[in-house]
Design an enzyme around this catalytic site. Sequence first.
Site, mmCIF file in Angstrom:
data_model
loop_
_atom_site.group_PDB
_atom_site.id
_atom_site.type_symbol
_atom_site.label_atom_id
_atom_site.label_comp_id
_atom_site.label_asym_id
_atom_site.label_seq_id
_atom_site.Cartn_x
_atom_site.Cartn_y
_atom_site.Cartn_z
ATOM 1 C CG ASP A 134 -6.896 7.828 -7.556
ATOM 2 O OD1 ASP A 134 -7.083 7.643 -6.334
ATOM 3 O OD2 ASP A 134 -7.652 8.495 -8.268
ATOM 4 C CG ASP A 190 -5.501 18.340 -4.868
ATOM 5 O OD1 ASP A 190 -4.469 18.983 -4.596
ATOM 6 O OD2 ASP A 190 -5.556 17.467 -5.754
ATOM 7 N NE ARG A 237 7.038 21.141 -3.777
ATOM 8 C CZ ARG A 237 7.093 21.669 -5.005
ATOM 9 N NH1 ARG A 237 8.143 22.344 -5.377
ATOM 10 N NH2 ARG A 237 6.104 21.498 -5.855
HETATM 11 C C1 LIG Z 1 -2.173 20.420 -2.301
HETATM 12 S S1 LIG Z 1 -1.111 19.110 -2.755
HETATM 13 C C2 LIG Z 1 -0.194 18.772 -1.257
HETATM 14 C C3 LIG Z 1 1.042 17.950 -1.495
HETATM 15 C C4 LIG Z 1 1.866 17.600 -0.253
HETATM 16 N N1 LIG Z 1 1.146 16.697 0.632
HETATM 17 C C5 LIG Z 1 2.296 18.838 0.491
HETATM 18 O O1 LIG Z 1 1.806 19.054 1.630
HETATM 19 O O2 LIG Z 1 3.113 19.606 -0.049
HETATM 20 C C6 LIG Z 1 -2.230 17.721 -2.842
HETATM 21 C C7 LIG Z 1 -1.613 16.504 -3.506
HETATM 22 O O3 LIG Z 1 -2.525 15.412 -3.470
HETATM 23 C C8 LIG Z 1 -2.397 14.704 -4.690
HETATM 24 N N2 LIG Z 1 -3.630 13.919 -4.916
HETATM 25 C C9 LIG Z 1 -4.818 14.374 -5.327
HETATM 26 N N3 LIG Z 1 -5.699 13.360 -5.452
HETATM 27 C C10 LIG Z 1 -5.030 12.231 -5.110
HETATM 28 C C11 LIG Z 1 -5.386 10.857 -5.052
HETATM 29 N N4 LIG Z 1 -6.616 10.435 -5.391
HETATM 30 N N5 LIG Z 1 -4.451 9.960 -4.658
HETATM 31 C C12 LIG Z 1 -3.209 10.376 -4.320
HETATM 32 N N6 LIG Z 1 -2.820 11.671 -4.354
HETATM 33 C C13 LIG Z 1 -3.713 12.584 -4.748
HETATM 34 C C14 LIG Z 1 -2.172 15.783 -5.722
HETATM 35 O O4 LIG Z 1 -1.570 15.302 -6.924
HETATM 36 C C15 LIG Z 1 -1.256 16.741 -4.962
HETATM 37 O O5 LIG Z 1 0.105 16.448 -5.157
#
Ligand SMILES: C[S@@+](CC[C@H](N)C(=O)[O-])C[C@H]1O[C@@H](n2cnc3c(N)ncnc32)[C@H](O)[C@@H]1O
Length: 233
Positions: free
Chosen positions: A117, A139, A213
Amino acid sequence: MSKQTRPHRNFYGRLKGKSLKAAQKRYLDEDLAALSPGAVGWEENPDRRPLDLPGLFEGKPVWLEIGFGGGEHLVHQAAQNPDIGIIGAEPYINGVAMLLGKIRRAGVENLAVHAGDARDLMDVLPAASIDRAFLLYPDPWPKARHHRRRFVTAEHLDPLARALKPGSVFRVATDIEDYVRQTLQEVPKHGFKWLANAPQDWRRPWPDWISTRYEQKALREGRTPHYLTFVRE
Ligand SMILES: C[S@@+](CC[C@H](N)C(=O)[O-])C[C@H]1O[C@@H](n2cnc3c(N)ncnc32)[C@H](O)[C@@H]1O
């Protein structure tokens, strides 16, 4: 483990969303340990001492990417900018595995990974230590009752603002209009100013952009990317 049972060293790049097998997980842990900034968890660092970033990156400016997904943007920035160090935070373990494959192929060495996190990482970043931050397609949490879980809330923005240097840049990309609304409403309340037209307007990606992606999925599904640039005041 014998050589015969050791997974192929490129296996990370070929996971494509499959679950990690135990053997793969073991090698992932070894590779991750080599890339970890260290002392992020409560057990290793119960007093939450600040990380030694100059030691980690030989005094280079440090950038941060929150939620790097499969790691394409993180590795791209590391490869394009050898004079910076960049830390990525991502709790999704298959994403971390994909990143490790990309790091191996690109041969970048100016990159560190926190496989967890981003809040835990921000807790141990020294104040005013980060030169640039990226939040790319966070997200969306579309339901109204879940909006408070979004990254663009005080719980995340205050520690981020503390870690960023004055004058540093915070980039946010999202394809969700209501996320744009909340970002433009909340981020400026936490020590940031929106640069509406600099260096480009919100419809155009940054000049050093590589599509992620998630962005590719958003485009396939007909949603519009928004590229928002903030400066830490
Ligand atoms: C919708 S995806 C987008 C991933 C990437 N940035 C892309 O554009 O392809 C959002 C990402 O944020 C991560 N995420 C969610 N909460 C998080 C947190 N508290 N700390 C770090 N990453 C987090 C999720 O696991 C996920 O891989």
